[in-house]
Design an enzyme around this catalytic site. Structure first.
Site, PDB file in Angstrom:
ATOM      1  CE  LYS A  92      -3.887  -2.208   0.600  1.00 15.42           C
ATOM      2  NZ  LYS A  92      -5.010  -2.095  -0.312  1.00 15.42           N
TER       3      LYS A  92
ATOM      4  CG  ASP B  64      -9.613  -2.211  -5.770  1.00 22.63           C
ATOM      5  OD1 ASP B  64      -8.927  -2.339  -4.749  1.00 22.63           O
ATOM      6  OD2 ASP B  64     -10.684  -2.818  -5.962  1.00 22.63           O
TER       7      ASP B  64
ATOM      8  CE  LYS C  38     -10.835  -5.105  -2.809  1.00 19.07           C
ATOM      9  NZ  LYS C  38      -9.801  -4.862  -3.803  1.00 19.07           N
TER      10      LYS C  38
HETATM   11  O1  LIG Z   1      -6.072  -7.419  -3.477  1.00 15.99           O
HETATM   12  C1  LIG Z   1      -5.282  -7.919  -2.670  1.00 15.99           C
HETATM   13  O2  LIG Z   1      -4.135  -8.264  -2.975  1.00 15.99           O
HETATM   14  C2  LIG Z   1      -5.710  -8.126  -1.219  1.00 15.99           C
HETATM   15  C3  LIG Z   1      -6.985  -7.410  -0.844  1.00 15.99           C
HETATM   16  C4  LIG Z   1      -6.781  -5.920  -0.694  1.00 15.99           C
HETATM   17  O3  LIG Z   1      -5.705  -5.397  -0.924  1.00 15.99           O
HETATM   18  C5  LIG Z   1      -7.895  -5.102  -0.263  1.00 15.99           C
HETATM   19  C6  LIG Z   1      -9.083  -5.675   0.096  1.00 15.99           C
HETATM   20  C7  LIG Z   1     -10.146  -4.882   0.621  1.00 15.99           C
HETATM   21  C8  LIG Z   1      -9.998  -3.560   0.790  1.00 15.99           C
HETATM   22  C9  LIG Z   1      -8.757  -2.852   0.492  1.00 15.99           C
HETATM   23  O4  LIG Z   1      -8.165  -2.378   1.664  1.00 15.99           O
HETATM   24  C10 LIG Z   1      -7.692  -3.630  -0.260  1.00 15.99           C
HETATM   25  C11 LIG Z   1      -7.602  -3.066  -1.688  1.00 15.99           C
HETATM   26  O5  LIG Z   1      -7.664  -1.860  -1.850  1.00 15.99           O
HETATM   27  O6  LIG Z   1      -7.438  -3.792  -2.651  1.00 15.99           O
HETATM   28 MG   LIG Z   2      -7.082  -1.942  -3.968  1.00 16.95          MG
END
Ligand SMILES: O=C(O)CCC(=O)C1=CC=C[C@@H](O)[C@@H]1C(=O)O
Ligand SMILES: [Mg+2]
Length: 304
Positions: free
Chosen positions: A140, A221, A245
């Site tokens: 991040k 995303d 997702k």
């Molecule tokens: O995508 C991944 O590698 C793991 C999941 C992930 O990073 C996330 C899942 C849910 C909310 C967020 O904080 C974060 C994202 O931003 O992708």
């Molecule tokens: Mg993300």
């Protein structure tokens, strides 16, 4: 004859072993619901409602209210008339319906991306994940001060073995100028697979410009988290990477149809769900994920 299902649900809450620190803030507890369907033949199906309201899904409270107002016996029609304002509920109920009487199987062919802690914690954590077999990592950014994050990025990319891939996720926390700086840096680091959600959702035009100006791939995303958003960004011309997702993307059948029709470059990603939601999401990923994309479902640890 109308097919009916006994329905019941329960809530859960699990604390992250390590709170998730992103540009959205600090996330320390995952709360959700597990739903259960049973038909007259005794076939059962489980589903999971795992909202992320700050990504545009319903809130936990809205999901609980929806489940509470349902009768103890529901029909197929009720499952397929859940509104788009409840995408995590749509996902859970169709997943449970699809699972009924079917052998649940975990896809074997997927490669996983491991999530590194934000900040300098990544410098020590990557090796543990590498030894566990991860070859793709996500880190991040947009959490700390730019120059410090760039310094950590430089150290991290020098430490990572040549075959490692690194994903940067800004969660919409960069300015246009900072995004240009990061992309300019990443264009000289072949380990970088993509930069995820550099700008806030309203700045799709800016992200389209950036994707035409730099080599490094950009992944949307938050901009494509729900199905209407996914459709909108595609219609607006986005042909970069789409982070999907499944847990908050609504009906799996509709997502499957969209991905198969448009052949999008999809990276499937967790909503930190339990094994129930994970299994349904990974089924979709196994069907729809391009072979060269690791899925963002690295094992995440919880305290309970
Ligand atoms: O995508 C991944 O590698 C793991 C999941 C992930 O990073 C996330 C899942 C849910 C909310 C967020 O904080 C974060 C994202 O931003 O992708
Ligand atoms: Mg993300």
């Amino acid at each position: 004859m109308v097919k009916i299902f006994n329905f019941d649900f329960r809530c859960y809450r699990r604390r992250f072993l390590q709170p998730l620190i992103t540009n959205h803030g600090i996330w320390s507890t995952r709360e959700g619901l597990i739903i259960h369907l049973r038909d007259s033949g005794g076939n059962c199906g489980w589903g999971e409602i795992a909202p992320i309201s700050w990504f545009g899904s319903e809130t936990l409270e809205e999901a609980i209210d929806f489940c509470r107002q349902l009768p103890g016996v529901i029909t197929r029609e009720m499952i397929f008339s859940i509104p788009d304002s409840l995408p995590a509920c749509q996902f859970a109920f169709e997943s449970a319906w699809e699972a009924m009487g079917n052998l649940l199987r975990y896809p074997q062919s997927l490669r996983y991306s491991g999530l590194l802690p934000a900040g300098e914690g990544a410098l020590s954590k990557w090796k543990t994940l590498w030894e566990q077999g991860y070859r793709t990592f996500k880190w991040k950014i947009g959490v700390g001060e730019f120059s410090r994050e760039w310094e950590i990025f430089d150290l991290l990319t020098r430490k990572l073995p040549p075959t490692a891939k690194l994903r940067l996720d800004a969660n919409g926390g960069l300015s246009y100028e900072e995004a240009k700086l990061w992309l300019g840096i990443c264009d000289h680091v072949s380990k970088v697979e993509f930069l995820e959600q550099p700008l806030p959702i309203p700045e799709l035009g800016g992200m389209l410009e950036l994707s035409a100006s730099f080599q490094t791939a950009i992944a949307l995303d938050e901009s494509v988290a729900t199905f209407p958003q996914l459709q909108y960004c595609f219609q607006q011309g986005w042909r970069g990477i789409f982070v999907i997702k499944p847990g908050i993307a609504g009906y799996p059948s509709r997502l499957r149809q969209f991905c198969q029709q448009h052949h999008i470059d999809a990276v499937f990603s967790s909503v930190f769900e339990t094994a129930i939601g994970r299994q349904a999401a990974l089924q979709l990923a196994a069907e729809l994920s391009p072979k060269n994309r690791a899925v963002g479902f690295g094992v995440h640890h919880f305290l309970n």
